[in-house]
Design a protein around this motif. Structure first.
Motif, short mmCIF file in Angstrom:
data_model
loop_
_atom_site.label_atom_id
_atom_site.label_comp_id
_atom_site.label_asym_id
_atom_site.label_seq_id
_atom_site.Cartn_x
_atom_site.Cartn_y
_atom_site.Cartn_z
N GLN A 85 50.53 -41.19 -16.61
CA GLN A 85 50.04 -41.26 -17.98
C GLN A 85 49.82 -42.71 -18.40
N LEU A 86 50.79 -43.60 -18.14
CA LEU A 86 50.66 -45.00 -18.51
C LEU A 86 49.53 -45.68 -17.74
N ALA A 87 49.35 -45.34 -16.47
CA ALA A 87 48.27 -45.94 -15.68
C ALA A 87 46.91 -45.54 -16.23
N GLN A 88 46.79 -44.32 -16.74
CA GLN A 88 45.53 -43.91 -17.35
C GLN A 88 45.23 -44.72 -18.61
N VAL A 89 46.29 -44.96 -19.40
CA VAL A 89 46.11 -45.74 -20.63
C VAL A 89 45.67 -47.15 -20.29
N PRO A 123 43.88 -38.12 -7.60
CA PRO A 123 42.59 -37.86 -6.96
C PRO A 123 41.49 -38.77 -7.50
N GLU A 124 40.58 -39.13 -6.65
CA GLU A 124 39.52 -40.07 -7.00
C GLU A 124 38.62 -39.52 -8.09
N ARG A 125 38.36 -38.26 -8.08
CA ARG A 125 37.47 -37.69 -9.09
C ARG A 125 38.11 -37.74 -10.49
N HIS A 126 39.43 -37.65 -10.55
CA HIS A 126 40.10 -37.76 -11.86
C HIS A 126 40.06 -39.21 -12.36
N ILE A 127 40.21 -40.17 -11.44
CA ILE A 127 40.15 -41.58 -11.85
C ILE A 127 38.76 -41.91 -12.40
N GLU A 128 37.72 -41.42 -11.75
CA GLU A 128 36.36 -41.68 -12.20
C GLU A 128 36.11 -41.04 -13.57
N GLU A 129 36.68 -39.87 -13.76
CA GLU A 129 36.52 -39.21 -15.06
C GLU A 129 37.20 -39.99 -16.18
N VAL A 130 38.38 -40.56 -15.92
CA VAL A 130 39.09 -41.37 -16.92
C VAL A 130 38.28 -42.62 -17.24
N ARG A 131 37.68 -43.25 -16.23
CA ARG A 131 36.95 -44.50 -16.46
C ARG A 131 35.66 -44.27 -17.22
N THR A 132 34.95 -43.22 -16.89
CA THR A 132 33.64 -43.00 -17.53
C THR A 132 33.76 -42.35 -18.90
N THR A 134 48.45 -33.98 -18.59
CA THR A 134 48.76 -33.40 -17.29
C THR A 134 47.60 -33.63 -16.33
N ILE A 135 47.88 -33.43 -15.09
CA ILE A 135 46.86 -33.62 -14.06
C ILE A 135 47.02 -32.53 -13.01
N ASP A 136 45.88 -32.00 -12.53
CA ASP A 136 45.89 -30.99 -11.47
C ASP A 136 45.88 -31.69 -10.11
N TRP A 137 46.89 -31.35 -9.29
CA TRP A 137 46.99 -31.95 -7.95
C TRP A 137 46.20 -31.06 -6.99
N ILE A 138 45.30 -31.65 -6.19
CA ILE A 138 44.40 -30.87 -5.35
C ILE A 138 44.83 -30.94 -3.87
N SER A 139 44.32 -29.97 -3.10
CA SER A 139 44.62 -29.91 -1.66
C SER A 139 43.84 -30.99 -0.93
#
Length: 475
Positions: free
Chosen positions: A221-225, A259-268, A275-280
């Motif tokens: 959560q803090l890293a996203q902020v 996951p990389e796709r979640h990081i890109e979503e936070v940045r854009t 919460t975050i969904d952990w993927i396979s």
């Protein structure tokens, strides 16, 4: 006087009836007419000029007889003379000599005892001594000669030495195992709490990118902020923040395993989800599950283990004695006990460097394709290795041609006119009923494959005669 007159009347009556040859054994030679004696002598001479070796079946079947006989249909067996005897396989017969009459040298003991005679005689058991003709006498010890009729009756067979690919089957037992290179462990790198499970059973099939569970993590959560603040400040051009600062915030999330796709979503989008969904991370089947709903997770906890079953291993146990025949890259046939009529072809990819002390066996790894999904972990399998299939042809002879005394190995090489030469040989690999000959026999030479011990015993007999009887003692 009366008996002599009666005998003479019987002879005259037999001659008149054409039955003189039938009555000859019953009448002394002195009472026979001169013409009958002459005819009998001519008949015996013509019969001895062309001796009969044996009698064969008139239909061509593999049946012989030493005496005249008939088959089941009542047909007479056909006599086979010396000149009609077929040659042994792989042996080129010599052309017949110009003078077929051979010189009689002496008579030898029929039981093989070192006793010879210049004249016909009988042994103490009443057996006639065997005549020895020129060419049949004991030789210099390099070969042994046997009468062709004895060869035929004894079933002597030969086969040429030839270059063959010797494939030797090596058997082993094995167990199906997961491919260790296709196993994936799912963990997290920060403290978190499980809020929802999407995959909650062992054996579930998952694909890369599918959500496994949902967590809340304070560090994530803090890293996203931090990423949102850096991105916003950079866009406004305040605070002296540069692109490197944004990249550093993104890298922090990557280090936490987000996951990389979640990081890109936070940045854009500038979002910061609670919460975050952990993927396979991979395709496969969940073979271990160590997570439950509401659980507190610590960094490094193993939550799932996923196995890609598209390829599997078979770990085979091979005897220590057979280990030299196993090579990496060779083919192996694997028969599963669950599917005994449908063997699979695999490749040996690795031979483990250790032996099991309890069983004195080595482990051999075989890789199999499992896109059909029939292979399951811990299945039992029987493995057949095709040792030697990829090697060059080798000069080999049938295993039945080898006379093994323990300290030496000998083969009998067939020569012309019933002669056989014993050769010491050095043997190599075995396979499919044949054995490699490293030296002693060359390709194309005919070796005896059946009745070898008959010839071996004859050779021993000749050696005994030579040791007890000097060559010049022969008449």
């Amino acid at each position: 006087m009366m008996s002599r007159a009666v005998a003479r009347l019987l002879v005259l009556a037999g001659l008149a009836a054409g039955g003189a040859y039938v009555l000859l054994p019953l009448v002394p030679d002195s009472l026979l007419p001169a013409r009958a004696q002459t005819q009998a002598g001519q008949h015996d001479h013509s019969a001895s000029a062309k001796p009969i070796l044996y009698y064969r079946d008139p239909s061509g079947a593999a049946a012989w007889s030493a005496v005249p006989t008939r088959d089941a249909a009542g047909r007479d067996y056909i006599p086979v003379h010396d000149a009609d005897e077929p040659p042994l396989a792989g042996v080129t017969p010599k052309p017949p000599a110009a003078n077929a009459t051979r010189k009689l040298l002496y008579y030898r003991n029929p039981m093989g005892l070192p006793d010879v005679s210049a004249t016909p005689k009988k042994d103490p058991m009443g057996m006639d001594y065997v005549p020895v003709y020129e060419g049949d006498e004991p030789n210099d010890g390099k070969s042994v000669k046997i009468n062709l009729s004895k060869i035929q009756r004894s079933g002597v067979r030969t086969e040429p030495a030839a270059a063959r690919v010797l494939v030797r089957p090596v058997r082993g037992v094995g167990t199906v195992k997961y491919d260790e290179r296709r196993l994936t462990t799912v963990t997290i790198r920060s403290e978190a709490y499980v809020e929802k499970l999407f995959v909650n059973t062992t054996g579930a099939l998952v694909h890369a990118g599918d959500p496994l569970f949902r967590i809340y993590s304070k560090e994530i959560q803090l890293a996203q902020v931090d990423l949102n603040v850096a991105t916003s400040a950079q866009s406004r051009g305040v605070g002296g923040l540069s692109l490197q600062t944004v990249d550093g915030a993104m890298q922090k999330l990557r280090n936490l395993g987000v996951p990389e796709r979640h990081i890109e979503e936070v940045r854009t989008k500038g979002i910061s989800t609670r919460t975050i969904d952990w993927i396979s991370p991979a395709n496969g089947v969940v073979i271990e599950k160590k997570i439950v709903n509401g659980q507190r997770l610590m960094p490094g906890d193993e939550l799932y283990r996923i196995a890609d079953l598209s390829r599997m291993w078979v770990i085979a146990e091979v005897s220590e004695l057979d280990l030299p025949a196993i090579k990496e890259g060779m083919h192996a046939a694997v028969t599963l006990r669950a599917y005994p009529n449908d063997p699979l072809e695999g490749i040996v990819t690795f031979i483990y460097p250790d032996l099991r002390a309890e069983t004195r066996t080595a482990r051999v790894r075989i890789e199999l394709d499992n896109r059909g999904g029939r292979l399951r972990n811990d299945m039992y399998a029987e493995v057949m290795f095709h040792a030697g299939a990829d090697e060059a042809p080798k000069v080999s002879v049938p295993e039945s041609a080898i006379i093994d005394s323990g300290s030496r190995q000998i083969v009998l090489v067939a020569r012309e006119e019933g002669r056989f030469e014993p050769r010491d040989v050095k043997l190599g690999a075995h396979g499919q009923g044949y054995v490699e000959v490293l030296n002693g026999v060359v390709e194309g030479e005919a070796v005896v494959t059946a009745a070898t011990f008959l010839i071996d015993s004859e050779s021993n007999l000749n050696a005994a005669l030579k040791s007890f009887t000097a060559p010049e003692a022969a008449p």
